[in-house]
Design a protein around this motif. Structure first.
Motif, PDB file in Angstrom:
ATOM      1  N   PHE A  25     -24.593 -32.310 -36.165  1.00  0.00           N
ATOM      2  CA  PHE A  25     -25.349 -33.558 -36.266  1.00  0.00           C
ATOM      3  C   PHE A  25     -24.834 -34.432 -37.412  1.00  0.00           C
ATOM      4  CE2 PHE A  25     -29.038 -31.374 -34.026  1.00  0.00           C
ATOM      5  CZ  PHE A  25     -28.756 -31.991 -32.820  1.00  0.00           C
ATOM      6  N   LEU A  26     -24.427 -33.819 -38.507  1.00  0.00           N
ATOM      7  CA  LEU A  26     -23.885 -34.582 -39.630  1.00  0.00           C
ATOM      8  C   LEU A  26     -22.579 -35.265 -39.229  1.00  0.00           C
ATOM      9  CD1 LEU A  26     -24.215 -35.346 -42.604  1.00  0.00           C
ATOM     10  CD2 LEU A  26     -22.908 -33.303 -43.171  1.00  0.00           C
ATOM     11  N   ALA A  27     -21.735 -34.569 -38.499  1.00  0.00           N
ATOM     12  CA  ALA A  27     -20.490 -35.174 -38.025  1.00  0.00           C
ATOM     13  C   ALA A  27     -20.776 -36.349 -37.093  1.00  0.00           C
ATOM     14  CB  ALA A  27     -19.639 -34.126 -37.309  1.00  0.00           C
ATOM     15  N   LEU A  28     -21.774 -36.204 -36.233  1.00  0.00           N
ATOM     16  CA  LEU A  28     -22.129 -37.296 -35.329  1.00  0.00           C
ATOM     17  C   LEU A  28     -22.695 -38.496 -36.080  1.00  0.00           C
ATOM     18  CD1 LEU A  28     -23.761 -35.280 -32.410  1.00  0.00           C
ATOM     19  CD2 LEU A  28     -21.561 -36.455 -32.386  1.00  0.00           C
ATOM     20  N   VAL A  29     -23.545 -38.239 -37.066  1.00  0.00           N
ATOM     21  CA  VAL A  29     -24.158 -39.324 -37.839  1.00  0.00           C
ATOM     22  C   VAL A  29     -23.107 -40.072 -38.652  1.00  0.00           C
ATOM     23  CG1 VAL A  29     -25.689 -39.747 -39.814  1.00  0.00           C
ATOM     24  CG2 VAL A  29     -26.476 -38.351 -37.927  1.00  0.00           C
ATOM     25  N   LEU A  30     -22.096 -39.363 -39.118  1.00  0.00           N
ATOM     26  CA  LEU A  30     -21.077 -40.010 -39.938  1.00  0.00           C
ATOM     27  C   LEU A  30     -20.036 -40.768 -39.116  1.00  0.00           C
ATOM     28  CD1 LEU A  30     -20.397 -37.294 -42.654  1.00  0.00           C
ATOM     29  CD2 LEU A  30     -21.767 -39.359 -42.860  1.00  0.00           C
ATOM     30  N   THR A  31     -19.806 -40.388 -37.873  1.00  0.00           N
ATOM     31  CA  THR A  31     -18.718 -41.009 -37.118  1.00  0.00           C
ATOM     32  C   THR A  31     -19.168 -42.014 -36.069  1.00  0.00           C
ATOM     33  OG1 THR A  31     -18.696 -39.150 -35.583  1.00  0.00           O
ATOM     34  CG2 THR A  31     -17.152 -39.074 -37.427  1.00  0.00           C
ATOM     35  N   ILE A  32     -20.261 -41.750 -35.375  1.00  0.00           N
ATOM     36  CA  ILE A  32     -20.650 -42.620 -34.255  1.00  0.00           C
ATOM     37  C   ILE A  32     -20.982 -44.050 -34.690  1.00  0.00           C
ATOM     38  CG2 ILE A  32     -22.408 -42.976 -32.481  1.00  0.00           C
ATOM     39  CD1 ILE A  32     -22.190 -40.030 -31.849  1.00  0.00           C
ATOM     40  N   PRO A  33     -21.762 -44.277 -35.755  1.00  0.00           N
ATOM     41  CA  PRO A  33     -22.030 -45.669 -36.134  1.00  0.00           C
ATOM     42  C   PRO A  33     -20.771 -46.446 -36.514  1.00  0.00           C
ATOM     43  CG  PRO A  33     -23.614 -44.229 -37.181  1.00  0.00           C
ATOM     44  CD  PRO A  33     -22.571 -43.354 -36.559  1.00  0.00           C
ATOM     45  N   ALA A  34     -19.890 -45.839 -37.289  1.00  0.00           N
ATOM     46  CA  ALA A  34     -18.666 -46.531 -37.691  1.00  0.00           C
ATOM     47  C   ALA A  34     -17.770 -46.810 -36.493  1.00  0.00           C
ATOM     48  CB  ALA A  34     -17.920 -45.705 -38.728  1.00  0.00           C
ATOM     49  N   LEU A  35     -17.664 -45.853 -35.602  1.00  0.00           N
ATOM     50  CA  LEU A  35     -16.850 -46.048 -34.406  1.00  0.00           C
ATOM     51  C   LEU A  35     -17.448 -47.106 -33.493  1.00  0.00           C
ATOM     52  CD1 LEU A  35     -14.324 -45.001 -32.992  1.00  0.00           C
ATOM     53  CD2 LEU A  35     -15.743 -43.290 -31.884  1.00  0.00           C
ATOM     54  N   SER A  36     -18.770 -47.126 -33.377  1.00  0.00           N
ATOM     55  CA  SER A  36     -19.437 -48.135 -32.553  1.00  0.00           C
ATOM     56  C   SER A  36     -19.232 -49.541 -33.111  1.00  0.00           C
ATOM     57  CB  SER A  36     -20.935 -47.854 -32.469  1.00  0.00           C
ATOM     58  OG  SER A  36     -21.170 -46.596 -31.907  1.00  0.00           O
ATOM     59  N   VAL A  37     -19.349 -49.687 -34.419  1.00  0.00           N
ATOM     60  CA  VAL A  37     -19.135 -50.991 -35.042  1.00  0.00           C
ATOM     61  C   VAL A  37     -17.683 -51.427 -34.861  1.00  0.00           C
ATOM     62  CG1 VAL A  37     -19.023 -52.177 -37.272  1.00  0.00           C
ATOM     63  CG2 VAL A  37     -21.030 -50.838 -36.676  1.00  0.00           C
ATOM     64  N   VAL A  61     -19.507 -45.676 -46.611  1.00  0.00           N
ATOM     65  CA  VAL A  61     -20.890 -45.828 -47.086  1.00  0.00           C
ATOM     66  C   VAL A  61     -21.725 -44.655 -46.579  1.00  0.00           C
ATOM     67  CG1 VAL A  61     -22.977 -47.227 -46.845  1.00  0.00           C
ATOM     68  CG2 VAL A  61     -20.806 -48.325 -47.369  1.00  0.00           C
ATOM     69  N   ALA A  62     -21.523 -44.276 -45.323  1.00  0.00           N
ATOM     70  CA  ALA A  62     -22.235 -43.116 -44.780  1.00  0.00           C
ATOM     71  C   ALA A  62     -21.822 -41.836 -45.503  1.00  0.00           C
ATOM     72  CB  ALA A  62     -21.975 -42.987 -43.285  1.00  0.00           C
ATOM     73  N   LEU A  63     -20.547 -41.719 -45.851  1.00  0.00           N
ATOM     74  CA  LEU A  63     -20.098 -40.543 -46.605  1.00  0.00           C
ATOM     75  C   LEU A  63     -20.739 -40.476 -47.985  1.00  0.00           C
ATOM     76  CD1 LEU A  63     -16.283 -40.239 -45.854  1.00  0.00           C
ATOM     77  CD2 LEU A  63     -18.068 -38.617 -45.271  1.00  0.00           C
ATOM     78  N   ILE A  69     -28.280 -37.074 -46.261  1.00  0.00           N
ATOM     79  CA  ILE A  69     -28.390 -36.908 -44.810  1.00  0.00           C
ATOM     80  C   ILE A  69     -28.387 -35.433 -44.451  1.00  0.00           C
ATOM     81  CG2 ILE A  69     -27.250 -37.358 -42.613  1.00  0.00           C
ATOM     82  CD1 ILE A  69     -26.139 -39.950 -43.875  1.00  0.00           C
ATOM     83  N   SER A  70     -27.507 -34.660 -45.081  1.00  0.00           N
ATOM     84  CA  SER A  70     -27.417 -33.229 -44.819  1.00  0.00           C
ATOM     85  C   SER A  70     -28.711 -32.509 -45.205  1.00  0.00           C
ATOM     86  CB  SER A  70     -26.244 -32.629 -45.583  1.00  0.00           C
ATOM     87  OG  SER A  70     -26.188 -31.246 -45.410  1.00  0.00           O
ATOM     88  N   LYS A  71     -29.278 -32.858 -46.348  1.00  0.00           N
ATOM     89  CA  LYS A  71     -30.532 -32.220 -46.771  1.00  0.00           C
ATOM     90  C   LYS A  71     -31.664 -32.547 -45.805  1.00  0.00           C
ATOM     91  CE  LYS A  71     -29.448 -31.933 -51.659  1.00  0.00           C
ATOM     92  NZ  LYS A  71     -29.714 -32.437 -53.003  1.00  0.00           N
ATOM     93  N   ASN A  72     -31.725 -33.796 -45.349  1.00  0.00           N
ATOM     94  CA  ASN A  72     -32.768 -34.167 -44.399  1.00  0.00           C
ATOM     95  C   ASN A  72     -32.582 -33.487 -43.051  1.00  0.00           C
ATOM     96  OD1 ASN A  72     -34.163 -35.837 -46.162  1.00  0.00           O
ATOM     97  ND2 ASN A  72     -32.946 -37.631 -45.632  1.00  0.00           N
ATOM     98  N   LEU A  73     -31.340 -33.363 -42.593  1.00  0.00           N
ATOM     99  CA  LEU A  73     -31.086 -32.659 -41.333  1.00  0.00           C
ATOM    100  C   LEU A  73     -31.434 -31.181 -41.448  1.00  0.00           C
ATOM    101  CD1 LEU A  73     -27.728 -34.226 -40.142  1.00  0.00           C
ATOM    102  CD2 LEU A  73     -29.933 -34.403 -39.023  1.00  0.00           C
ATOM    103  N   THR A  74     -31.112 -30.588 -42.574  1.00  0.00           N
ATOM    104  CA  THR A  74     -31.436 -29.162 -42.779  1.00  0.00           C
ATOM    105  C   THR A  74     -32.940 -28.966 -42.771  1.00  0.00           C
ATOM    106  OG1 THR A  74     -29.434 -28.883 -44.094  1.00  0.00           O
ATOM    107  CG2 THR A  74     -31.142 -27.208 -44.333  1.00  0.00           C
ATOM    108  N   ARG A  75     -33.649 -29.859 -43.452  1.00  0.00           N
ATOM    109  CA  ARG A  75     -35.119 -29.758 -43.477  1.00  0.00           C
ATOM    110  C   ARG A  75     -35.696 -29.983 -42.085  1.00  0.00           C
ATOM    111  NH1 ARG A  75     -38.445 -34.235 -45.566  1.00  0.00           N
ATOM    112  NH2 ARG A  75     -36.359 -35.010 -45.912  1.00  0.00           N
TER     113      ARG A  75
END
Length: 78
Positions: A25-37, A61-63, A69-75
């Protein structure tokens, strides 16, 4: 003489599966928005350079917020 400690081998299956899902999920959150833009700007304006610069900037910026983001996904997934 150098002595290396043995790695922990008592990792539970639940921990391993949770780690895999959080990483995915972290990989998706970091790549999909930038690729979409990037693709959105490229296909609407036809300008590759502007799309690449803005997509690249958004990715970094996402990095910068990847720890939060990782802490929130883990929680969320625990």
């Amino acid at each position: 003489m150098i002595r290396l400690h043995k790695k922990k081998s008592d990792i539970t299956t639940e921990t391993l599966v949770n780690t895999v899902w959080v990483s995915t999920f972290l990989a998706l959150v970091l790549t999909i928005p930038a690729l979409s833009v990037f693709l959105g700007i490229y296909f609407t304006t036809g300008n590759l350079l502007v799309g690449a610069v803005i997509g690249f900037g958004l990715h970094f910026v996402a990095l910068a917020f990847s720890d939060r983001i990782s802490k929130n996904l883990t929680r969320l997934l625990s």
